[in-house]
Design an enzyme around this catalytic site. Structure first.
Site, PDB file in Angstrom:
ATOM      1  CG  PHE A 114       7.345   0.584  -2.114  1.00 55.52           C
ATOM      2  CD1 PHE A 114       6.019   0.872  -2.397  1.00 55.52           C
ATOM      3  CD2 PHE A 114       7.977  -0.398  -2.857  1.00 55.52           C
ATOM      4  CE1 PHE A 114       5.344   0.211  -3.419  1.00 55.52           C
ATOM      5  CE2 PHE A 114       7.314  -1.063  -3.885  1.00 55.52           C
ATOM      6  CZ  PHE A 114       5.995  -0.746  -4.162  1.00 55.52           C
TER       7      PHE A 114
ATOM      8  N   GLY B  43       6.806  -1.610   5.808  1.00 57.74           N
ATOM      9  CA  GLY B  43       5.655  -1.753   4.907  1.00 57.74           C
ATOM     10  C   GLY B  43       6.165  -2.175   3.546  1.00 57.74           C
TER      11      GLY B  43
ATOM     12  CE  LYS C 126       5.510   4.011   4.797  1.00 61.06           C
ATOM     13  NZ  LYS C 126       4.130   3.600   4.451  1.00 61.06           N
TER      14      LYS C 126
ATOM     15  CG  ASP D 212      -1.852  -3.253   3.058  1.00 62.75           C
ATOM     16  OD1 ASP D 212      -0.672  -2.924   3.295  1.00 62.75           O
ATOM     17  OD2 ASP D 212      -2.302  -4.401   3.259  1.00 62.75           O
TER      18      ASP D 212
ATOM     19  CE  LYS E  80      15.083   1.846   7.292  1.00 58.50           C
ATOM     20  NZ  LYS E  80      15.209   2.735   8.469  1.00 58.50           N
TER      21      LYS E  80
HETATM   22  C1  LIG Z   1       3.876  -1.607   8.884  1.00 59.24           C
HETATM   23  O1  LIG Z   1       4.663  -1.157   9.944  1.00 59.24           O
HETATM   24  C2  LIG Z   1       4.311   0.013  10.551  1.00 59.24           C
HETATM   25  C3  LIG Z   1       4.997   0.364  11.703  1.00 59.24           C
HETATM   26  C4  LIG Z   1       4.687   1.549  12.361  1.00 59.24           C
HETATM   27  C5  LIG Z   1       3.684   2.388  11.883  1.00 59.24           C
HETATM   28  C6  LIG Z   1       3.327   3.611  12.580  1.00 59.24           C
HETATM   29  C7  LIG Z   1       2.934   4.745  11.856  1.00 59.24           C
HETATM   30  C8  LIG Z   1       2.550   5.905  12.544  1.00 59.24           C
HETATM   31  C9  LIG Z   1       2.552   5.940  13.926  1.00 59.24           C
HETATM   32  C10 LIG Z   1       2.968   4.795  14.635  1.00 59.24           C
HETATM   33  N1  LIG Z   1       3.064   4.549  15.946  1.00 59.24           N
HETATM   34  C11 LIG Z   1       3.499   3.282  16.053  1.00 59.24           C
HETATM   35  N2  LIG Z   1       3.726   2.676  17.259  1.00 59.24           N
HETATM   36  C12 LIG Z   1       4.322   1.453  17.481  1.00 59.24           C
HETATM   37  C13 LIG Z   1       4.597   1.103  18.783  1.00 59.24           C
HETATM   38  C14 LIG Z   1       5.223  -0.115  19.079  1.00 59.24           C
HETATM   39  C15 LIG Z   1       5.566  -1.006  18.057  1.00 59.24           C
HETATM   40  N3  LIG Z   1       6.250  -2.198  18.348  1.00 59.24           N
HETATM   41  C16 LIG Z   1       6.577  -3.077  17.212  1.00 59.24           C
HETATM   42  C17 LIG Z   1       7.652  -4.095  17.621  1.00 59.24           C
HETATM   43  N4  LIG Z   1       7.206  -4.834  18.817  1.00 59.24           N
HETATM   44  C18 LIG Z   1       8.179  -5.878  19.180  1.00 59.24           C
HETATM   45  C19 LIG Z   1       6.993  -3.911  19.954  1.00 59.24           C
HETATM   46  C20 LIG Z   1       5.931  -2.859  19.614  1.00 59.24           C
HETATM   47  C21 LIG Z   1       5.248  -0.666  16.734  1.00 59.24           C
HETATM   48  C22 LIG Z   1       4.635   0.552  16.440  1.00 59.24           C
HETATM   49  N5  LIG Z   1       3.687   2.717  14.861  1.00 59.24           N
HETATM   50  N6  LIG Z   1       3.352   3.668  13.962  1.00 59.24           N
HETATM   51  C23 LIG Z   1       2.988   2.018  10.727  1.00 59.24           C
HETATM   52  C24 LIG Z   1       3.291   0.837  10.058  1.00 59.24           C
END
Ligand SMILES: COc1ccc(-c2cccc3nc(Nc4ccc(N5CCN(C)CC5)cc4)nn23)cc1
Length: 296
Positions: free
Chosen positions: A28, A26, A50, A142, A30
């Site tokens: 600031f 994001g 995070k 956002d 990751k």
């Molecule tokens: C802005 O980036 C993010 C990334 C993760 C999150 C976040 C927060 C709180 C809970 C949460 N669960 C997942 N799950 C998730 C599953 C798979 C992927 N992949 C990203 C890369 N791809 C190639 C495969 C799927 C990303 C996130 N992401 N996530 C929030 C913002």
């Protein structure tokens, strides 16, 4: 032997967190997938962690605020806070959240052929999460498909609160100084012109998120139509050109076979006059009505 009394479930010990893979970045921070495995037998639960990308004093205050905001939110369409992990000796905490296995809408949409009822259900759920957020006087700032996470094919949650701000009673706007990587295609006109963020500017961003859902995010990045509308010459697209377009009432085109009432709703979210935009409460009622017609 006497087992330790159950420790506070919101305290996560660094030594039991096993890194699995990176999930995304994001502004600031990751987000990384870990398995929390205190039994050390691979049966632990998966959590999304995070952390700040680089620890410096001015982002630290904002970071602690972001953690406190998520800690205070309880809604089925908002990602769940699970706890914190303090770096041994370090003063910076890491935020532990539930892990949503299907990732962001941005990645999910192009892969899955969303039926219209499912697309409208996702849109309504985002409005429900946002209505709750606004009821606590927070603005998200956002809202975009990249920050909406998919639990399963019938549940999505707002998953990142990196730019969320509290609007004190009686205030209408939150002003920020321009920051480099602003997601300008999701910004309302008054945000582009005067950096004025409000509940109504979140509704504008929802309109763009709805556009992403209905076009299944098939464009590489921000809505491609604007770039084409600007005869994307060599010169770097400036905010000024986007403002001019919007002031001439240009808007993203209605997605193909988009139901008329959804197109109307989307355009209301993009009203130049922020007071003309519907609230999320109103949007929920409209989606309820539209979905009834599609189900009958
Ligand atoms: C802005 O980036 C993010 C990334 C993760 C999150 C976040 C927060 C709180 C809970 C949460 N669960 C997942 N799950 C998730 C599953 C798979 C992927 N992949 C990203 C890369 N791809 C190639 C495969 C799927 C990303 C996130 N992401 N996530 C929030 C913002």
């Amino acid at each position: 032997s006497e087992t330790l009394p159950d420790s506070d479930p919101s305290v996560f010990h660094k030594r039991y967190l096993k890194k699995m893979r990176d999930l995304g970045e994001g502004h600031f921070g990751k987000v990384t997938l870990y398995q929390y495995d205190p039994a050390n037998d691979g049966t632990g639960e998966r959590v999304a962690v995070k952390a700040l990308k680089q620890e410096n004093s001015q982002v630290l205050e904002g970071w602690m605020k972001e953690i406190d905001i998520l800690k205070s939110l309880y809604h089925s369409n908002i990602v769940k806070y699970k706890g914190c992990c303090t770096e041994l000796g370090g003063q910076v905490v890491q935020l532990i959240m539930e892990y949503l296995p299907l990732g962001s809408l941005k990645e999910y949409l192009p892969k899955r052929k969303l039926g219209r009822p499912q697309a409208l259900m996702f849109a309504q759920q985002i409005c429900q999460g946002m209505e709750y957020l606004h009821s606590k006087r927070y603005i998200h700032r956002d809202l975009a498909a990249r920050n909406v996470l998919v639990e399963n094919e019938s549940l999505v949650k707002i998953g990142d609160f990196g730019l969320t701000k509290y609007i004190p009673e009686g205030d209408i706007y939150y002003r920020v100084r321009e920051d480099g990587d602003s997601p300008v295609f999701w910004y309302a006109l008054e945000c582009l012109k005067e950096n004025k963020f409000s509940f109504a500017s979140d509704v504008w961003s929802f309109g763009v998120t709805l556009y992403e859902i209905l076009t299944r995010c098939v464009h590489r990045q921000s809505p491609q139509e604007f770039r084409e509308m600007m005869q994307d010459t060599q010169e770097q697209m400036t905010v000024m050109v986007l403002i001019k377009l919007l002031e001439k009432q240009h808007r993203l085109p209605g997605p193909e076979n988009c139901p008329h009432e959804v197109k109307i709703l989307m355009e209301q979210c993009w009203a130049a006059d922020s007071a003309q935009r519907p609230s999320f409460e109103t949007l929920i009622e409209k989606f309820e009505a539209i979905r009834q017609t599609y189900w009958l």
